[in-house]
Design a protein around this motif. Sequence first.
Motif, short mmCIF file in Angstrom:
data_model
loop_
_atom_site.label_atom_id
_atom_site.label_comp_id
_atom_site.label_asym_id
_atom_site.label_seq_id
_atom_site.Cartn_x
_atom_site.Cartn_y
_atom_site.Cartn_z
N LYS A 43 -3.26 -9.77 -7.19
CA LYS A 43 -4.43 -10.06 -6.36
C LYS A 43 -5.40 -8.88 -6.35
O LYS A 43 -6.62 -9.06 -6.41
N LEU A 44 -4.84 -7.66 -6.24
CA LEU A 44 -5.68 -6.46 -6.25
C LEU A 44 -6.45 -6.35 -7.56
O LEU A 44 -7.65 -6.04 -7.56
N ASP A 45 -5.76 -6.60 -8.64
CA ASP A 45 -6.42 -6.51 -9.96
C ASP A 45 -7.55 -7.54 -10.07
O ASP A 45 -8.63 -7.22 -10.58
N ASP A 46 -7.29 -8.75 -9.56
CA ASP A 46 -8.31 -9.80 -9.61
C ASP A 46 -9.53 -9.42 -8.76
O ASP A 46 -10.68 -9.60 -9.17
N LEU A 47 -9.25 -8.89 -7.56
CA LEU A 47 -10.33 -8.51 -6.66
C LEU A 47 -11.15 -7.35 -7.23
O LEU A 47 -12.39 -7.34 -7.15
N LYS A 48 -10.47 -6.38 -7.79
CA LYS A 48 -11.18 -5.23 -8.36
C LYS A 48 -12.01 -5.65 -9.57
O LYS A 48 -13.13 -5.15 -9.77
N ASN A 49 -11.46 -6.58 -10.34
CA ASN A 49 -12.21 -7.09 -11.48
C ASN A 49 -13.46 -7.85 -11.02
O ASN A 49 -14.56 -7.70 -11.58
N ALA A 50 -13.30 -8.67 -9.98
CA ALA A 50 -14.43 -9.41 -9.42
C ALA A 50 -15.49 -8.45 -8.88
O ALA A 50 -16.70 -8.68 -9.04
N LYS A 51 -15.05 -7.38 -8.23
CA LYS A 51 -15.98 -6.39 -7.69
C LYS A 51 -16.74 -5.68 -8.81
O LYS A 51 -17.94 -5.39 -8.69
N ASN A 52 -16.04 -5.39 -9.90
CA ASN A 52 -16.70 -4.74 -11.04
C ASN A 52 -17.78 -5.64 -11.63
O ASN A 52 -18.88 -5.18 -11.98
N ILE A 53 -17.46 -6.93 -11.76
CA ILE A 53 -18.44 -7.89 -12.28
C ILE A 53 -19.66 -7.96 -11.36
O ILE A 53 -20.82 -7.96 -11.80
N LEU A 54 -19.36 -8.00 -10.05
CA LEU A 54 -20.43 -8.08 -9.07
C LEU A 54 -21.30 -6.82 -9.11
O LEU A 54 -22.54 -6.89 -8.99
N SER A 55 -20.67 -5.67 -9.28
CA SER A 55 -21.41 -4.41 -9.34
C SER A 55 -22.38 -4.40 -10.51
O SER A 55 -23.51 -3.89 -10.41
N GLU A 83 -9.41 -2.93 0.39
CA GLU A 83 -8.87 -1.85 1.20
C GLU A 83 -7.65 -2.31 2.01
O GLU A 83 -6.63 -1.62 2.07
N LEU A 84 -7.77 -3.47 2.63
CA LEU A 84 -6.65 -4.01 3.42
C LEU A 84 -5.45 -4.31 2.54
O LEU A 84 -4.30 -4.01 2.89
N LEU A 85 -5.72 -4.95 1.39
CA LEU A 85 -4.64 -5.32 0.49
C LEU A 85 -3.99 -4.08 -0.12
O LEU A 85 -2.76 -4.04 -0.33
N GLN A 86 -4.80 -3.06 -0.42
CA GLN A 86 -4.27 -1.81 -0.97
C GLN A 86 -3.34 -1.13 0.02
O GLN A 86 -2.31 -0.58 -0.35
N ASN A 87 -3.71 -1.20 1.30
CA ASN A 87 -2.86 -0.61 2.35
C ASN A 87 -1.52 -1.33 2.41
O ASN A 87 -0.46 -0.69 2.50
N ASP A 88 -1.56 -2.67 2.35
CA ASP A 88 -0.31 -3.45 2.33
C ASP A 88 0.53 -3.10 1.11
O ASP A 88 1.77 -2.98 1.20
N PHE A 89 -0.15 -2.97 -0.02
CA PHE A 89 0.54 -2.64 -1.28
C PHE A 89 1.22 -1.28 -1.18
O PHE A 89 2.39 -1.13 -1.56
N ASP A 90 0.53 -0.28 -0.66
CA ASP A 90 1.08 1.08 -0.57
C ASP A 90 2.28 1.12 0.35
O ASP A 90 3.28 1.79 0.06
N ILE A 91 2.20 0.41 1.49
CA ILE A 91 3.33 0.38 2.41
C ILE A 91 4.54 -0.26 1.76
O ILE A 91 5.66 0.26 1.83
N LEU A 92 4.33 -1.38 1.09
CA LEU A 92 5.42 -2.11 0.43
C LEU A 92 6.01 -1.28 -0.71
O LEU A 92 7.24 -1.23 -0.90
N LYS A 93 5.15 -0.63 -1.46
CA LYS A 93 5.60 0.21 -2.57
C LYS A 93 6.49 1.35 -2.08
O LYS A 93 7.54 1.64 -2.67
N ASN A 94 6.08 2.01 -0.99
CA ASN A 94 6.86 3.12 -0.43
C ASN A 94 8.20 2.63 0.11
O ASN A 94 9.23 3.29 -0.07
N GLU A 95 8.19 1.48 0.79
CA GLU A 95 9.44 0.92 1.32
C GLU A 95 10.39 0.57 0.17
O GLU A 95 11.60 0.84 0.24
N LEU A 96 9.84 -0.04 -0.87
CA LEU A 96 10.65 -0.43 -2.02
C LEU A 96 11.24 0.80 -2.72
O LEU A 96 12.42 0.79 -3.06
N GLU A 97 10.42 1.82 -2.92
CA GLU A 97 10.91 3.01 -3.59
C GLU A 97 12.02 3.68 -2.79
O GLU A 97 13.02 4.14 -3.35
N GLU A 98 11.86 3.71 -1.46
CA GLU A 98 12.89 4.30 -0.60
C GLU A 98 14.20 3.55 -0.72
O GLU A 98 15.28 4.14 -0.79
N GLU A 99 14.12 2.22 -0.76
CA GLU A 99 15.35 1.41 -0.88
C GLU A 99 15.96 1.56 -2.27
O GLU A 99 17.18 1.60 -2.41
#
Length: 419
Positions: A43-55, A83-99
Amino acid sequence: MIDIGHLKNNLDQHRKKLESKGYVGDLNDIISKYESKNDIQVKLDDLKNAKNILSKEIGALAQKGESIDELKKQSDSLSSEIELLQNDFDILKNELEEELLSIPNIPDDDVPEGVDESSNLELEKIIYKQAENGPDHVEIGEQLDLLDFESANKLSGSRFVVLKGKLAHLQRALIKFMLDEAESNGYEEYYVPFIVNSKSLLGTGQLPKFEDDQFSVGEGKYLIPTAEVPLTNLFRDELIQAENLPLKLTAHTPCFRAEAGSYGKDTRGMIRQHQFEKIELVKFVNADESDQALNDLVAHASNILDKLELSYRKVVLCTGDLGFSAAKTIDLEVWLPSQNCFREISSCSNFRDFQTRRMHTKVIEGSAKSYPHTLNGSALAVGRTLLAILENYYENGVGVHIPKVLGPYLNFDLIEIKK
């Protein structure tokens, strides 16, 4: 760190193996987080790609002097969503790495199942002489007046020792002999720091699970529990050229262990100490060579016992006795007459790609990158070799004879009992 994609594709098989190693974590939850993280990444990749096209559209309109207000609102909205999705991603990534860091290495298929050392499998026994019911190394050391636990206790506390005179010379000779043996087998000698940072202990698997067993010196630094840690971490965050494999490293260092989980075990003598000497052998090899590399490592360590003519046996550790980072371990156990049994003097382990994944170490060949396998073993634990010589080469009323192979390293062949 294990390969989570491989874990997902072999979940039931690996669950059983990990449980036999004592792991009790929720693998289903870890896989769920892994899949959720991947979904968010898409989803992040899709959103960033859409933002680049829009820019680009905004830029083109701005150049023409046309209104960009509506597109700018859309871009700002995308930025907030990213920004919101990136925050969710970072939290999940850190939790996953810890486990993931808490999951032990998966045992090889040929590792015997079992809860404890009673299920370890003996491979071979090599006997030179096997006296029984002899005095232990503490009694012998006191007769020689060269082994001093009382002074060590005054200096530091329990589980330390002071060696004097010919016994200190014997230890130095053993260190030199073992290093020479390592060099003859192609290992390059290193001198390494005895204090490492937490990233180093994380890379080889001592942290975070075994922090209580480490001696912390503050500021995120620790005394090394073994030379494995600094030697292996020399290649942390590095790309190794394929033509440079295998890498074979050795070092003599003191080792420091708090032994937090072994209260009351082997408190007499030099069997289990807070500080001891060891010669470590470390290898980096291609994945398809690590099975043979383990056999070679065991041969290099056991050859030292052969030359010292100390009886020993080779044992494959069962799943319940296997170390956190190891996929397979073969122990060498030396005969101790005072205990009428064999005791560990070297552990030779294959870690597969468990450590290199944690350390972000890869091999590069052309444009292809892969994780090398790491192995290590003691060749040997010097203190336990010393006490094995004391007990096996002791002659009542005379003293301790010196193994012939150590002749070139010493100017005496007998440590006499004090009269």
